[in-house]
Design a protein around this motif. Structure first.
Motif, short mmCIF file in Angstrom:
data_model
loop_
_atom_site.label_atom_id
_atom_site.label_comp_id
_atom_site.label_asym_id
_atom_site.label_seq_id
_atom_site.Cartn_x
_atom_site.Cartn_y
_atom_site.Cartn_z
N ARG A 103 -22.57 53.37 9.35
CA ARG A 103 -22.44 51.81 8.29
C ARG A 103 -24.12 52.02 7.42
NH1 ARG A 103 -23.74 47.65 13.28
NH2 ARG A 103 -21.88 47.03 14.04
N ARG A 105 -25.12 50.63 3.16
CA ARG A 105 -24.78 49.46 2.52
C ARG A 105 -24.02 49.93 1.04
NH1 ARG A 105 -30.92 48.31 1.68
NH2 ARG A 105 -30.83 50.63 2.67
N THR A 112 -25.50 44.39 -6.50
CA THR A 112 -26.27 43.49 -5.43
C THR A 112 -25.51 44.11 -3.99
OG1 THR A 112 -24.49 41.76 -5.70
CG2 THR A 112 -26.17 40.93 -6.26
N SER A 113 -25.91 44.28 -3.53
CA SER A 113 -25.36 45.23 -1.90
C SER A 113 -25.22 44.54 -1.42
CB SER A 113 -26.47 46.14 -2.03
OG SER A 113 -28.33 45.61 -1.07
N LEU A 114 -24.41 45.40 0.03
CA LEU A 114 -23.64 44.59 0.65
C LEU A 114 -23.28 45.50 2.49
CD1 LEU A 114 -19.81 44.08 0.63
CD2 LEU A 114 -21.23 45.47 -1.07
N TRP A 115 -23.89 45.49 3.91
CA TRP A 115 -23.52 45.43 4.31
C TRP A 115 -22.61 46.32 4.80
CZ3 TRP A 115 -26.60 48.94 7.03
CH2 TRP A 115 -28.06 49.39 6.78
N ASP A 138 -17.12 44.03 5.68
CA ASP A 138 -18.22 43.56 5.20
C ASP A 138 -18.71 43.03 6.59
OD1 ASP A 138 -20.46 42.49 4.42
OD2 ASP A 138 -18.90 40.86 3.21
N SER A 140 -22.19 42.28 6.46
CA SER A 140 -23.59 41.77 5.99
C SER A 140 -24.20 40.46 7.14
CB SER A 140 -23.53 41.13 4.12
OG SER A 140 -22.36 42.41 3.83
N GLN A 141 -22.90 39.41 7.23
CA GLN A 141 -23.22 38.31 7.85
C GLN A 141 -23.67 38.58 8.56
OE1 GLN A 141 -23.82 34.90 6.46
NE2 GLN A 141 -25.16 34.57 8.31
N LYS A 143 -24.99 41.90 10.25
CA LYS A 143 -26.66 42.08 10.13
C LYS A 143 -27.77 41.26 9.78
CE LYS A 143 -27.82 46.22 9.58
NZ LYS A 143 -27.87 47.22 10.04
N LEU A 144 -27.25 40.09 8.77
CA LEU A 144 -28.37 39.24 8.97
C LEU A 144 -28.76 38.64 9.98
CD1 LEU A 144 -27.08 37.56 5.55
CD2 LEU A 144 -29.16 38.46 5.67
#
Length: 627
Positions: A103, A105, A112-115, A138, A140-141, A143-144
């Motif tokens: 995992r 980024r 911009t970055s995304l996990w 992806d 990102s959500q 991770k948030l």
């Protein structure tokens, strides 16, 4: 994602050796189609240089790069600088093991970055030797969400560690498994004194059954709830607690536990009890005041600074005939005749500016259209040092004023009547002598030329004699001979004479005679009453007008109504009607209605009237005699 790798394994072991055949090319197209349409990003890199040699279309959608901008570049170029070392380590380990996951980024084209989560697998075939297939997703959500969850857990731990409420866990049988330190400040017991004990032993006897039922329901339904009850303090008194319970299942052994958070609400309960008592006392006082206000003999209402009515008592509703819905929220000016509005508004403005109390009279309009005369005491209501509204206490003096006027009128009638009784006969005696000599002289042929003068004098003497007769009719002690009579008979007897009088003036008379009982009447006086009222009506109407004579019964009264189609009674003389010598006729002497009022009074009856520009109606109400 694992299915993709399984299919790739199949390609490695079965299809690549015969890739040049037409059938195998179809399989290659098939898997490329899958890769091109997958939502996850799919890339292929060379293990030595880490250069990208294939990217799926989804990479462009997610990262924003075109295929030409990507191919031939090292994959580390698109990884967040701080994460490149960890990503490279994951790739090296994956190459050695043949399969790996990492995992990190990635940097999009817009910086911009995304996990992402990357799964890689070595591809070894005759066609693709020493290549690495990587599927990137992806996250990102995710991770948030994980970040928010960690922050929430941290906040919850801080709250739990510092909260004043007591927290405990109970077994399915109600035994304390855990007790927070804050219980000691609430109930006086330390956690060691409560753990392992049955919590129901600490409950007030009156609340024990209710709380057992509540706890059983929670355990059986795996639900939550809130309850208030009394618990024993270590010092021997009871404290009020509010507890929120929730059942959780222990994943390790499958048993149920109830987590309970409790707070001391003793002070609140005492305050609620005091508040209820105050509310009860206030409710009693309000009901008492409402009873007083609604049973007082005066009208009472309040209005705000916009002149809108905010309160009315029962007497106001009874007198005016309106309902609360008719009055509340409406301007009180709406219920005042136009002629009185300016006077009332001046009083109200003075009230709001000075705050002084005033007493005055004005009229209001009732629901049935009647005008009522009120004697008003108006004052301002002060709140927090300022005037907020006006308070009115009023007395209906309509009947009182009517009686006062009637008494004054009767007093005048009595005075005139007494004068007539004392001097009427004394005047008639010399008049009779003069009349006799004038008649003799009018027959003398020597005075033939003077005969027109004699006739004129005789007519005037006859007129004077009629006035004296009317004077005598006003006498208070004039004898009346009352006996039971049907009013319809008197009207019917007069009908030919009345119709003849009307026809001579090109006017009409209509009769509406209902079945009515007998009342005590003096026939001669009632005939005079009807003649006077009808002739007044005929004189008030233009040619073509009609008089309506009606008899009816209402409860214990027989009513005689005489209505004309004239122009109504002038407002300036309306209140003085019936006063001797008051007349609106050019040649009238003002005794006709005065005589009518005297006749009505001698019959112990009442007479009133209504007038408007379309005509006037007089009503005489006779009381039925008691059996």
């Amino acid at each position: 994602m694992q299915l993709i790798f399984d299919d790739i394994e199949t390609i490695d072991n079965k299809y690549y050796p015969v890739l040049k055949t037409k059938q195998n090319r179809q399989f290659e197209d098939r898997y490329r189609l899958i890769a091109d349409h997958a939502s996850d990003m799919i890339v292929i890199i060379k293990p030595e240089s880490l250069e990208l040699c294939y990217v799926s279309p989804s990479f462009e959608k997610v990262m924003g790069y075109y295929e030409a901008e990507i191919l031939g570049h090292k994959c580390l170029h698109f990884i967040f600088p701080a994460d490149r070392a960890a990503a490279l380590k994951g790739i090296r380990e994956g190459i050695e093991m043949g399969f790996g996951m990492s995992r990190f980024r990635m940097i999009k084209k817009d910086q911009t970055s995304l996990w992402v989560e990357a799964l890689g697998k070595n591809i070894n075939s005759e066609v693709n030797k020493n290549e690495i297939l990587i599927v990137i997703r992806d996250i990102s959500q995710q991770k948030l969400t994980e970040k928010a969850l960690k922050e929430s857990e941290l906040r919850l731990r801080r709250i739990t560690d510092n909260m004043l409420d007591g927290v405990c866990t109970l077994s399915e049988s109600g035994i304390f498994d855990y007790v927070s330190p804050s219980h000691q400040s609430i109930m006086g017991f330390t956690p060691d004194e409560l753990v392992g004990k049955h919590n129901f032993n600490l409950l007030h006897p009156d609340d024990r059954g209710r709380l057992k039922k509540f706890f059983t329901t929670l355990i059986n339904t795996d639900s939550g709830g809130t309850i208030e009850y009394r618990a024993l303090h270590k010092k021997g008194y009871y404290v009020w607690l509010e507890s929120v319970g929730r059942v959780f299942i222990n994943e390790s052994n499958g048993s149920k536990q109830c987590v309970v958070a409790s707070r001391d609400i003793t002070t609140r309960k005492q305050a609620e009890s005091e508040l209820r008592q105050r509310e009860e006392d206030l409710r009693y006082k309000v009901e008492y005041l409402n009873t007083l206000i609604n049973n007082m003999n005066e009208l009472c209402y309040t209005y705000d600074k916009d002149f809108l009515i905010s309160f009315v008592n029962q007497k106001t509703l009874d007198v005016t005939g309106y309902s609360q819905e008719d009055l509340l929220g409406k301007s009180f000016v709406h219920f005042i005749p136009e002629s009185d509005q300016e006077k009332v508004m001046q009083q109200v403005r003075k009230r709001f500016s000075s705050g002084n109390t005033s007493v005055h009279e004005h009229r209001i309009i009732s629901k049935d259209g009647r005008e009522l005369l009120l004697k008003v005491k108006s004052s301002a209501v002060f709140e927090q040092g300022g005037i907020t509204c006006g308070l009115v206490l009023a007395e209906d003096i309509t009947q009182q004023r009517k009686i006062e006027k009637e008494m004054a009128r009767l007093g005048q009638l009595n005075t005139v009547g007494e004068m007539a009784a004392s001097i009427g006969h004394e005047i008639r005696n010399p008049m009779t002598t003069v009349q006799g000599f004038l008649q003799m002289m009018s027959q003398n042929e020597n005075l033939k030329e003077q005969r027109p003068y004699f006739d004129l004098m005789l007519e005037e003497l006859s007129r004077a004699n009629s006035i004296i007769t009317e004077f005598l009719s006003l006498a208070k002690d004039k004898m009346v001979y009352l006996k039971k009579y049907n009013l319809n008979r008197i009207v019917q007897a007069l009908a030919p004479l009345l119709v003849a009088d009307a026809i001579k003036e090109d006017k009409g008379i209509m009769f509406q005679l209902d079945d009515i009982p007998e009342v005590l009447l003096d026939e001669k006086e009632i005939r005079q009453l009807i003649l006077n009222l009808v002739r007044n009506g005929l004189e008030a109407m233009p040619a073509g007008g009609k008089i309506t004579i009606k008899t009816s019964q209402e409860e214990n009264e027989v009513i005689l109504s005489i209505q004309d189609q004239g122009t109504g009674i002038a407002p300036e003389i309306k209140d003085q009607l019936g006063t001797p010598f008051l007349s609106s006729k050019e040649n009238g002497i003002g005794l006709g209605l005065a005589v009518c009022y005297s006749i009505v009074a001698r019959h112990n009856a009442n007479m009133d009237f209504e007038t408007c520009p379309e005509g006037t109606i007089f009503r005489v109400k006779f009381k039925q005699p008691k059996e």
